[in-house]
Scaffold this active site. Structure first.
Site, PDB file in Angstrom:
ATOM      1  N   LYS A 159       0.828  -1.213   0.000  1.00 54.28           N
ATOM      2  CA  LYS A 159       0.000   0.000   0.000  1.00 54.28           C
ATOM      3  C   LYS A 159       0.868   1.272   0.000  1.00 54.28           C
ATOM      4  O   LYS A 159       2.078   1.213   0.236  1.00 54.28           O
ATOM      5  CB  LYS A 159      -0.951  -0.055   1.208  1.00 54.28           C
ATOM      6  N   TYR A 218     -12.314  -2.457  -3.732  1.00 54.59           N
ATOM      7  CA  TYR A 218     -12.837  -2.650  -2.371  1.00 54.59           C
ATOM      8  C   TYR A 218     -14.368  -2.549  -2.322  1.00 54.59           C
ATOM      9  O   TYR A 218     -14.926  -2.211  -1.285  1.00 54.59           O
ATOM     10  CB  TYR A 218     -12.205  -1.631  -1.424  1.00 54.59           C
ATOM     11  N   ASN A 247      -2.130   0.384   6.717  1.00 54.99           N
ATOM     12  CA  ASN A 247      -1.640  -0.883   7.269  1.00 54.99           C
ATOM     13  C   ASN A 247      -0.775  -1.689   6.293  1.00 54.99           C
ATOM     14  O   ASN A 247      -0.739  -2.919   6.352  1.00 54.99           O
ATOM     15  CB  ASN A 247      -2.787  -1.706   7.857  1.00 54.99           C
ATOM     16  N   HIS A 270      -2.078  -5.403   1.472  1.00 56.19           N
ATOM     17  CA  HIS A 270      -3.345  -6.106   1.251  1.00 56.19           C
ATOM     18  C   HIS A 270      -3.026  -7.512   0.804  1.00 56.19           C
ATOM     19  O   HIS A 270      -2.078  -7.720   0.048  1.00 56.19           O
ATOM     20  CB  HIS A 270      -4.189  -5.425   0.157  1.00 56.19           C
ATOM     21  N   GLU A 301      -9.491 -10.895  -7.748  1.00 55.75           N
ATOM     22  CA  GLU A 301      -8.571  -9.769  -7.531  1.00 55.75           C
ATOM     23  C   GLU A 301      -7.398  -9.787  -8.514  1.00 55.75           C
ATOM     24  O   GLU A 301      -6.958  -8.733  -8.985  1.00 55.75           O
ATOM     25  CB  GLU A 301      -8.058  -9.793  -6.088  1.00 55.75           C
TER      26      GLU A 301
END
Ligand code: RTP
Ligand code: MG
Length: 141
Positions: A11, A51, A114, A117, A128
């Site tokens: 990320k 998402y 965070n 993913h 995905e």
């Protein structure tokens, strides 16, 4: 044991920290092979679509803003039980709850930023991976 593929996204916070290589090293040491990779600035529409499952959740807007705040490194990982192996390396969603030595414990600041993913199951992994890569982009080896 099953040979699986899973989608990894490093990320914007972790890309900004310059730890792509450290995170890749953890994947490789755990026996996961990088079989596709691409750095990308996500558009708002791409992040919202990726998402979409979280569209109604209170954190959705913040999640999308964060995911478009800078480039991400998107990879396909392949290996035995890759989905779970990758989730184990990542640690809990909230870095405060992530086990010591996991990617999120070591590199993430907060539940919003965070670091990584990972797909949560083999069926979502297929969806995905196809979201970002053509079948010919994934080079099994
Ligand atoms: P990811 O999809 O990014 O791999 O993370 P995950 O499976 O561990 O967590 P998930 O439930 O799928 O949530 C997606 C991302 O939304 C943010 N989140 N914020 N404030 C909150 O309560 C909250 N809950 C989730 C996190 O950044 C999480 O990675
Ligand atoms: Mg998730």
């Amino acid at each position: 044991m099953a040979l699986e593929r899973t989608l990894s996204i490093i990320k914007p916070d972790a890309v900004a920290k310059n730890v792509i290589g450290e995170i890749y090293a953890r994947f490789e040491k755990a026996g996961l092979k990088i079989v596709a990779a691409r750095m990308k600035q996500l558009s708002r529409a791409e992040a919202e679509g990726f998402y979409a499952v979280h569209r109604e959740r209170p954190f959705f807007k913040a999640l999308v803003e964060f995911m478009i705040s800078g480039p991400v490194m998107i990879s396909v990982l392949e290996g035995e039980n890759a989905v779970l192996a990758h989730r184990d390396l990542m640690g809990a969603t909230n870095p405060k709850e992530a086990a010591p030595g996991t990617i999120r414990a070591d590199f993430a600041e907060s539940i919003d930023a965070n670091a990584v993913h990972g797909s949560d199951a083999t069926d979502t992994a297929k969806v995905e991976i196809a979201y970002f890569f053509a079948a010919t982009d994934v080079l099994s080896r």
